[in-house]
Structure formats: structure tokens, C-alpha cells
Design a protein around this motif. Structure first.
Motif, PDB file in Angstrom:
ATOM      1  N   GLU A  75      -3.608  45.853 -78.865  1.00 47.32           N
ATOM      2  CA  GLU A  75      -3.362  45.151 -77.595  1.00 47.32           C
ATOM      3  C   GLU A  75      -4.591  45.186 -76.682  1.00 47.32           C
ATOM      4  O   GLU A  75      -4.809  44.257 -75.916  1.00 47.32           O
ATOM      5  CB  GLU A  75      -2.150  45.740 -76.870  1.00 47.32           C
ATOM      6  CG  GLU A  75      -0.831  45.497 -77.589  1.00 47.32           C
ATOM      7  CD  GLU A  75      -0.454  44.034 -77.737  1.00 47.32           C
ATOM      8  OE1 GLU A  75      -0.945  43.172 -76.975  1.00 47.32           O
ATOM      9  OE2 GLU A  75       0.356  43.733 -78.639  1.00 47.32           O
ATOM     10  N   THR A  76      -5.383  46.251 -76.762  1.00 46.17           N
ATOM     11  CA  THR A  76      -6.582  46.315 -75.921  1.00 46.17           C
ATOM     12  C   THR A  76      -7.686  45.425 -76.470  1.00 46.17           C
ATOM     13  O   THR A  76      -8.560  45.008 -75.717  1.00 46.17           O
ATOM     14  CB  THR A  76      -7.149  47.748 -75.819  1.00 46.17           C
ATOM     15  OG1 THR A  76      -7.703  48.142 -77.073  1.00 46.17           O
ATOM     16  CG2 THR A  76      -6.098  48.731 -75.342  1.00 46.17           C
ATOM     17  N   SER A  83      -8.024  41.201 -73.679  1.00 48.14           N
ATOM     18  CA  SER A  83      -6.947  42.150 -73.977  1.00 48.14           C
ATOM     19  C   SER A  83      -5.631  41.641 -73.387  1.00 48.14           C
ATOM     20  O   SER A  83      -5.619  40.766 -72.526  1.00 48.14           O
ATOM     21  CB  SER A  83      -7.279  43.528 -73.405  1.00 48.14           C
ATOM     22  OG  SER A  83      -7.282  43.486 -72.003  1.00 48.14           O
ATOM     23  N   SER A  84      -4.554  42.229 -73.860  1.00 45.10           N
ATOM     24  CA  SER A  84      -3.230  41.894 -73.331  1.00 45.10           C
ATOM     25  C   SER A  84      -3.134  42.327 -71.873  1.00 45.10           C
ATOM     26  O   SER A  84      -3.955  43.117 -71.384  1.00 45.10           O
ATOM     27  CB  SER A  84      -2.145  42.596 -74.142  1.00 45.10           C
ATOM     28  OG  SER A  84      -2.126  42.100 -75.456  1.00 45.10           O
ATOM     29  N   GLU A  85      -2.113  41.843 -71.214  1.00 47.94           N
ATOM     30  CA  GLU A  85      -1.886  42.219 -69.817  1.00 47.94           C
ATOM     31  C   GLU A  85      -1.654  43.717 -69.714  1.00 47.94           C
ATOM     32  O   GLU A  85      -1.175  44.356 -70.645  1.00 47.94           O
ATOM     33  CB  GLU A  85      -0.680  41.460 -69.267  1.00 47.94           C
ATOM     34  CG  GLU A  85      -0.889  39.969 -69.172  1.00 47.94           C
ATOM     35  CD  GLU A  85       0.349  39.230 -68.682  1.00 47.94           C
ATOM     36  OE1 GLU A  85       1.332  39.879 -68.269  1.00 47.94           O
ATOM     37  OE2 GLU A  85       0.320  37.998 -68.712  1.00 47.94           O
ATOM     38  N   LYS A  86      -1.964  44.251 -68.545  1.00 46.56           N
ATOM     39  CA  LYS A  86      -1.863  45.693 -68.309  1.00 46.56           C
ATOM     40  C   LYS A  86      -0.454  46.228 -68.580  1.00 46.56           C
ATOM     41  O   LYS A  86      -0.287  47.333 -69.092  1.00 46.56           O
ATOM     42  CB  LYS A  86      -2.294  46.023 -66.891  1.00 46.56           C
ATOM     43  CG  LYS A  86      -2.506  47.493 -66.653  1.00 46.56           C
ATOM     44  CD  LYS A  86      -3.152  47.730 -65.312  1.00 46.56           C
ATOM     45  CE  LYS A  86      -3.478  49.192 -65.130  1.00 46.56           C
ATOM     46  NZ  LYS A  86      -4.221  49.435 -63.904  1.00 46.56           N
ATOM     47  N   GLU A  87       0.577  45.443 -68.279  1.00 50.16           N
ATOM     48  CA  GLU A  87       1.959  45.895 -68.493  1.00 50.16           C
ATOM     49  C   GLU A  87       2.238  46.131 -69.982  1.00 50.16           C
ATOM     50  O   GLU A  87       2.936  47.068 -70.350  1.00 50.16           O
ATOM     51  CB  GLU A  87       2.964  44.876 -67.933  1.00 50.16           C
ATOM     52  CG  GLU A  87       2.906  44.681 -66.433  1.00 50.16           C
ATOM     53  CD  GLU A  87       1.761  43.774 -65.979  1.00 50.16           C
ATOM     54  OE1 GLU A  87       1.355  42.852 -66.726  1.00 50.16           O
ATOM     55  OE2 GLU A  87       1.241  44.010 -64.873  1.00 50.16           O
ATOM     56  N   ILE A  88       1.695  45.272 -70.819  1.00 50.28           N
ATOM     57  CA  ILE A  88       1.886  45.409 -72.266  1.00 50.28           C
ATOM     58  C   ILE A  88       1.127  46.627 -72.772  1.00 50.28           C
ATOM     59  O   ILE A  88       1.651  47.413 -73.577  1.00 50.28           O
ATOM     60  CB  ILE A  88       1.457  44.126 -73.003  1.00 50.28           C
ATOM     61  CG1 ILE A  88       2.422  42.994 -72.647  1.00 50.28           C
ATOM     62  CG2 ILE A  88       1.384  44.340 -74.513  1.00 50.28           C
ATOM     63  CD1 ILE A  88       1.990  41.628 -73.105  1.00 50.28           C
TER      64      ILE A  88
END
Length: 163
Positions: A46-47, A58-63
Motif C-alpha cells: 500500500e505504501t 501510495s494509498s491514502e493514509k487511512e488505508i
């Protein structure tokens, strides 16, 4: 981060899952280690920190936070299994500008060292390394604790629904 509270919640979840699946007498240590390694890989994915060939962000911080918390579940569970659930805090050194990709590899190494020794010292080393990863990813302890509490309820809900 209130590790006492999180260890207690994880112990209750572990007991529930083991009871639900008839695993009270099973040695789950190596399966938990493998689950942790998989979760660390999912977090790295995800990063996208290692994907030098891609320009996709990268994916959103929540993910990323949710994936990070999945790893916390297994770290806590491994600590409980080894009797280390009395640890009340872990030291997190401030980031020294470490490369995130290299630190992921270091966390993998710490998991393997803990697996070999099952020692309190190596467990703390693992937990601290994982928390340093949080810092490198811009995650704060209060966010992690809140996300853990939310995911813990999701995990109970999944068990009720036959996950």
C-alpha cells in the motif's frame, strides 16, 4: 499508546477466535508469525515505497493506517502467546531519515529473529521497529490506538458473520 488496553483487547479477541474455531489446544505461534509477515507485506504494498518502476502514489493514509493496525494485532497476539503482555510501553526513536524500504526489510528481520528466540528482548525490538515504521509513514500513536479499537470491532463482527 495504551499498550495495556490493547493487549487486553487482543487477548479477548484471541480467546474468542480460538474458542469459536476450536483452537484452544493448538500451537498458533508460527501461523501468527506468517500472518504478521503477510500483513507487513500488504502494508508495504500500500505504501508502494519499493515500487521504483511505478509513478503511482501510495494509498491514502487511512488505508495505510488500517494495514498497519493489522500488523499490530498480530504483534500483540504473539506477545500474549509468549507471556509478554505486561509490556506497558515501547520506545520509538525519532526517524533518522531512514529509507522506508530498508526499514521494512529490517522489520522482516526482526520478526524472524523473534521467531527464532521467542525472547522478551527480541519481542520489544520487533515492536519498537514496527512503531518506528509507523513514524516513518507519518502515523501517530493516538491514530494507531483509535484505528486498532475500530478494527478490533470489525474483527469481532467478521467472526459473528462466519469470516
Amino acid at each position: 499508546m495504551n499498550t495495556e488496553k490493547l493487549f487486553k483487547m487482543q487477548k479477548e479477541l484471541d480467546r474468542h477466535i480460538e474458542s469459536q474455531h476450536g483452537l484452544e489446544e493448538e500451537n498458533l505461534f508460527d501461523r501468527k508469525v506468517l500472518a504478521l509477515l503477510v500483513e507487513i507485506g500488504e502494508l508495504a504494498n500500500e505504501t508502494r515505497c519499493f515500487k521504483f518502476w511505478s509513478v503511482k502514489p501510495s494509498s491514502e493514509k487511512e488505508i495505510i493506517l488500517e494495514e498497519f493496525v493489522d500488523g499490530i494485532h498480530f504483534i500483540l497476539s504473539l506477545g500474549i502467546e509468549c507471556g509478554f503482555d505486561d509490556i506497558r510501553s515501547v520506545f520509538t526513536a525519532k526517524s533518522d531519515g531512514a529509507d522506508v524500504s530498508i526499514h521494512f526489510i529490517e522489520v522482516y528481520e526482526r520478526v524472524q529473529e523473534f521467531r527464532k528466540t521467542r525472547s522478551r528482548e527480541e519481542f520489544i525490538h520487533l515492536f519498537e521497529g514496527y512503531m518506528k515504521l509507523a513514524e516513518l509513514l507519518g502515523l501517530e500513536e493516538n491514530q494507531i490506538e483509535q484505528a486498532y479499537i475500530q478494527k478490533n470491532e470489525v474483527n469481532y463482527d467478521r467472526q459473528r458473520k462466519g469470516y
